[in-house]
Design an enzyme around this catalytic site. Sequence first.
Site, PDB file in Angstrom:
ATOM      1  N   ASN A   7       0.918  -1.300  -0.042  1.00 55.55           N
ATOM      2  CA  ASN A   7      -0.040   0.018  -0.005  1.00 55.55           C
ATOM      3  C   ASN A   7       0.863   1.163  -0.268  1.00 55.55           C
ATOM      4  O   ASN A   7       1.634   1.508   0.966  1.00 55.55           O
ATOM      5  CB  ASN A   7      -0.777   0.259   1.108  1.00 55.55           C
ATOM      6  CG  ASN A   7      -1.990   1.061   1.255  1.00 55.55           C
ATOM      7  OD1 ASN A   7      -1.761   2.055   0.355  1.00 55.55           O
ATOM      8  ND2 ASN A   7      -3.156   1.066   2.211  1.00 55.55           N
ATOM      9  N   LYS A  14       3.523   0.713   2.889  1.00 58.30           N
ATOM     10  CA  LYS A  14       3.104  -0.099   4.007  1.00 58.30           C
ATOM     11  C   LYS A  14       3.001  -1.496   3.306  1.00 58.30           C
ATOM     12  O   LYS A  14       2.547  -1.899   2.403  1.00 58.30           O
ATOM     13  CB  LYS A  14       1.748   0.242   4.554  1.00 58.30           C
ATOM     14  CG  LYS A  14       1.844   1.618   5.385  1.00 58.30           C
ATOM     15  CD  LYS A  14       0.466   2.072   5.831  1.00 58.30           C
ATOM     16  CE  LYS A  14       0.490   3.232   6.544  1.00 58.30           C
ATOM     17  NZ  LYS A  14       0.976   4.438   6.147  1.00 58.30           N
ATOM     18  N   ARG A  58      -2.180  -2.084  -3.911  1.00 61.18           N
ATOM     19  CA  ARG A  58      -3.146  -1.021  -3.929  1.00 61.18           C
ATOM     20  C   ARG A  58      -3.079   0.124  -4.840  1.00 61.18           C
ATOM     21  O   ARG A  58      -1.965   0.686  -4.975  1.00 61.18           O
ATOM     22  CB  ARG A  58      -3.500  -0.151  -2.478  1.00 61.18           C
ATOM     23  CG  ARG A  58      -4.491   0.736  -2.634  1.00 61.18           C
ATOM     24  CD  ARG A  58      -4.474   1.619  -1.268  1.00 61.18           C
ATOM     25  NE  ARG A  58      -5.467   2.620  -1.378  1.00 61.18           N
ATOM     26  CZ  ARG A  58      -5.628   3.771  -0.781  1.00 61.18           C
ATOM     27  NH1 ARG A  58      -4.337   3.710   0.238  1.00 61.18           N
ATOM     28  NH2 ARG A  58      -6.333   4.647  -0.815  1.00 61.18           N
ATOM     29  N   HIS A 147     -11.378   4.921  -2.133  1.00 58.12           N
ATOM     30  CA  HIS A 147     -11.675   4.222  -1.013  1.00 58.12           C
ATOM     31  C   HIS A 147     -12.299   2.872  -1.205  1.00 58.12           C
ATOM     32  O   HIS A 147     -12.950   2.153  -0.202  1.00 58.12           O
ATOM     33  CB  HIS A 147     -12.460   5.187  -0.009  1.00 58.12           C
ATOM     34  CG  HIS A 147     -11.573   6.078   0.478  1.00 58.12           C
ATOM     35  ND1 HIS A 147     -11.956   7.268   0.902  1.00 58.12           N
ATOM     36  CD2 HIS A 147     -10.236   6.161   0.656  1.00 58.12           C
ATOM     37  CE1 HIS A 147     -11.130   8.185   1.355  1.00 58.12           C
ATOM     38  NE2 HIS A 147     -10.013   7.565   0.938  1.00 58.12           N
ATOM     39  N   HIS A 171     -15.977   5.837   5.598  1.00 60.70           N
ATOM     40  CA  HIS A 171     -14.609   5.602   5.422  1.00 60.70           C
ATOM     41  C   HIS A 171     -14.138   7.003   6.006  1.00 60.70           C
ATOM     42  O   HIS A 171     -13.913   7.850   5.159  1.00 60.70           O
ATOM     43  CB  HIS A 171     -13.922   5.365   4.283  1.00 60.70           C
ATOM     44  CG  HIS A 171     -12.353   5.107   4.555  1.00 60.70           C
ATOM     45  ND1 HIS A 171     -11.650   4.080   4.729  1.00 60.70           N
ATOM     46  CD2 HIS A 171     -11.551   6.020   4.488  1.00 60.70           C
ATOM     47  CE1 HIS A 171     -10.418   4.451   4.882  1.00 60.70           C
ATOM     48  NE2 HIS A 171     -10.242   5.918   4.694  1.00 60.70           N
ATOM     49  N   LEU A 172     -13.807   7.306   7.396  1.00 58.63           N
ATOM     50  CA  LEU A 172     -13.329   8.634   7.814  1.00 58.63           C
ATOM     51  C   LEU A 172     -11.679   8.425   8.277  1.00 58.63           C
ATOM     52  O   LEU A 172     -11.496   8.045   9.428  1.00 58.63           O
ATOM     53  CB  LEU A 172     -14.319   9.275   8.889  1.00 58.63           C
ATOM     54  CG  LEU A 172     -15.663   8.986   8.666  1.00 58.63           C
ATOM     55  CD1 LEU A 172     -16.546   9.524   9.798  1.00 58.63           C
ATOM     56  CD2 LEU A 172     -16.242   9.868   7.347  1.00 58.63           C
ATOM     57  N   GLY A 175      -8.256  11.006   4.471  1.00 58.71           N
ATOM     58  CA  GLY A 175      -9.307  10.984   3.281  1.00 58.71           C
ATOM     59  C   GLY A 175     -10.571  10.688   4.018  1.00 58.71           C
ATOM     60  O   GLY A 175     -10.454   9.626   4.718  1.00 58.71           O
ATOM     61  N   ASP A 245      -5.524  17.276  12.350  1.00 57.96           N
ATOM     62  CA  ASP A 245      -5.687  16.022  13.411  1.00 57.96           C
ATOM     63  C   ASP A 245      -7.075  15.977  13.940  1.00 57.96           C
ATOM     64  O   ASP A 245      -7.118  17.135  14.930  1.00 57.96           O
ATOM     65  CB  ASP A 245      -4.317  15.949  14.277  1.00 57.96           C
ATOM     66  CG  ASP A 245      -4.457  14.644  15.069  1.00 57.96           C
ATOM     67  OD1 ASP A 245      -5.359  14.101  15.399  1.00 57.96           O
ATOM     68  OD2 ASP A 245      -3.276  14.009  15.384  1.00 57.96           O
ATOM     69  N   ARG A 247      -8.153  14.544  16.578  1.00 55.37           N
ATOM     70  CA  ARG A 247      -7.804  14.554  18.048  1.00 55.37           C
ATOM     71  C   ARG A 247      -7.679  16.099  18.684  1.00 55.37           C
ATOM     72  O   ARG A 247      -8.227  16.268  19.640  1.00 55.37           O
ATOM     73  CB  ARG A 247      -6.613  13.580  18.265  1.00 55.37           C
ATOM     74  CG  ARG A 247      -6.786  12.118  18.230  1.00 55.37           C
ATOM     75  CD  ARG A 247      -5.455  11.491  18.169  1.00 55.37           C
ATOM     76  NE  ARG A 247      -4.836  11.850  17.059  1.00 55.37           N
ATOM     77  CZ  ARG A 247      -3.544  11.095  16.870  1.00 55.37           C
ATOM     78  NH1 ARG A 247      -3.271  10.019  17.683  1.00 55.37           N
ATOM     79  NH2 ARG A 247      -2.675  11.558  16.121  1.00 55.37           N
ATOM     80  N   GLY A 295     -13.281   7.334  11.998  1.00 50.95           N
ATOM     81  CA  GLY A 295     -14.344   6.802  12.030  1.00 50.95           C
ATOM     82  C   GLY A 295     -14.543   5.451  13.315  1.00 50.95           C
ATOM     83  O   GLY A 295     -15.342   5.435  13.959  1.00 50.95           O
ATOM     84  N   GLU A 296     -13.168   4.897  13.364  1.00 52.58           N
ATOM     85  CA  GLU A 296     -13.085   4.151  14.527  1.00 52.58           C
ATOM     86  C   GLU A 296     -12.817   4.502  15.806  1.00 52.58           C
ATOM     87  O   GLU A 296     -13.191   3.861  16.784  1.00 52.58           O
ATOM     88  CB  GLU A 296     -11.902   3.064  13.994  1.00 52.58           C
ATOM     89  CG  GLU A 296     -12.066   2.161  12.874  1.00 52.58           C
ATOM     90  CD  GLU A 296     -10.990   1.443  12.190  1.00 52.58           C
ATOM     91  OE1 GLU A 296     -10.073   0.931  13.481  1.00 52.58           O
ATOM     92  OE2 GLU A 296     -10.552   1.373  11.103  1.00 52.58           O
ATOM     93  N   GLU A 363      -8.195  -3.080   4.551  1.00 50.24           N
ATOM     94  CA  GLU A 363      -7.959  -3.153   3.147  1.00 50.24           C
ATOM     95  C   GLU A 363      -7.048  -4.358   2.718  1.00 50.24           C
ATOM     96  O   GLU A 363      -7.045  -4.817   1.687  1.00 50.24           O
ATOM     97  CB  GLU A 363      -7.382  -1.783   2.677  1.00 50.24           C
ATOM     98  CG  GLU A 363      -8.365  -0.624   2.633  1.00 50.24           C
ATOM     99  CD  GLU A 363      -7.645   0.690   2.541  1.00 50.24           C
ATOM    100  OE1 GLU A 363      -8.223   1.521   1.638  1.00 50.24           O
ATOM    101  OE2 GLU A 363      -6.650   1.023   3.202  1.00 50.24           O
TER     102      GLU A 363
END
Length: 380
Positions: A7, A14, A58, A147, A171-172, A175, A245, A247, A295-296, A363
């Site tokens: 990826n 990755k 990917r 995505h 999918h958050l 992107g 970010d 957070r 999202g998670e 993925e």
Amino acid sequence: MRVLVVNAGSSSLKLRVLDSSDKVTGTSDLPAPRGAADAAAMESALASLGDADAVGYRIVHGGTSFTAPVRIDDGVLARLRALTDLAPLHQPKSLAAVAAVQRALPGVPGVACFDTAFHATIPAAAATYALPREWRQRWTLRRYGFHGLSHSYAARRAAELAAAGRTVTCHLGAGASLAAVRDGVSVDTTMGFTPLEGLVMATRSGSVDPGLVLWLADHAGTPVTELAATLEHRSGLLGLAGTADMREVVAGVAAGRPDARLALDVYTHRLRAGIAAMAAALGGIDVLVFTGGVGENSPVVRSEAAAGLGFLGVRLDAGRNEADDSAAGSPAADSPAAGSPAADREIGDPGAPVRSFVIAAREDIEIAGQVRAVLATDGR
């Protein structure tokens, strides 16, 4: 079959190795600041991961030529290079990764798996821009969606957890996009000709009035290169709150910062509107899925998004939504193998008409499955 999943991201490469049961047996993340990892580092990483029977890559853009995974050969690579104009920021990095791994692992079969392919099924009404026919035909102007590997996995995993035909996947991450999925088939999505369309993202603007961009070019004299760089890299959460970010945005809201509050409000306003639009494309909604880093991991984003969707039957359980969230929303969501299917959980109110889930972005599992299917069909 052991599958190496490759990826290529914006600044890293990755690598994951999955065994025949989709267990991750090896992982390596390499810096790739200019789209290509150091050759020696690549060889060392691949040696440490052990042997692989096949490689899955990917690839961000398959255009209209590739609507399913395909075994890579010289002809396929040539066609992929021809698609670079459609994704100039992403395609070269994907192709550089293919070349690097092929040099290190000659003779190991490779399969290209496309982010756009899952959305090749969206109907003409959803895919077509209201532009002159000669433009649409000459340059293949249409909504491609992205995505797709993440949306495909999340929708299939949701079907395992809840028997339902109409699913909206969110999918958050850095992107962000949504997909309307009916019985495993994508019928609409929020990204379009490029990954700039749709939701507010970490540094991307999402949808803006084309007239605004034309005004900046004509009246303000803003160069096209500056417009592109700003919409891609200096907008979104970064443009609104000074940070990409989530957070930090959430922390800023808690600290009473007006710019952070505005950023979260704009983000969740677009998110709610997008979810409602996807539900309309499906004629209703049975399951809502949150995946990707934000999202998670961000209960705040999930709760604020769901708060405006009660009319659709979405209602979260506060305790379930807050449980087991450890990182309040890192935007680095586009990496595979961040989570485990065992971590997938339901967060909806038990009595809500719509079931809501957090599903880990995998993925890598989607790519490995596509590789096995292609090679089984080709007779390996």
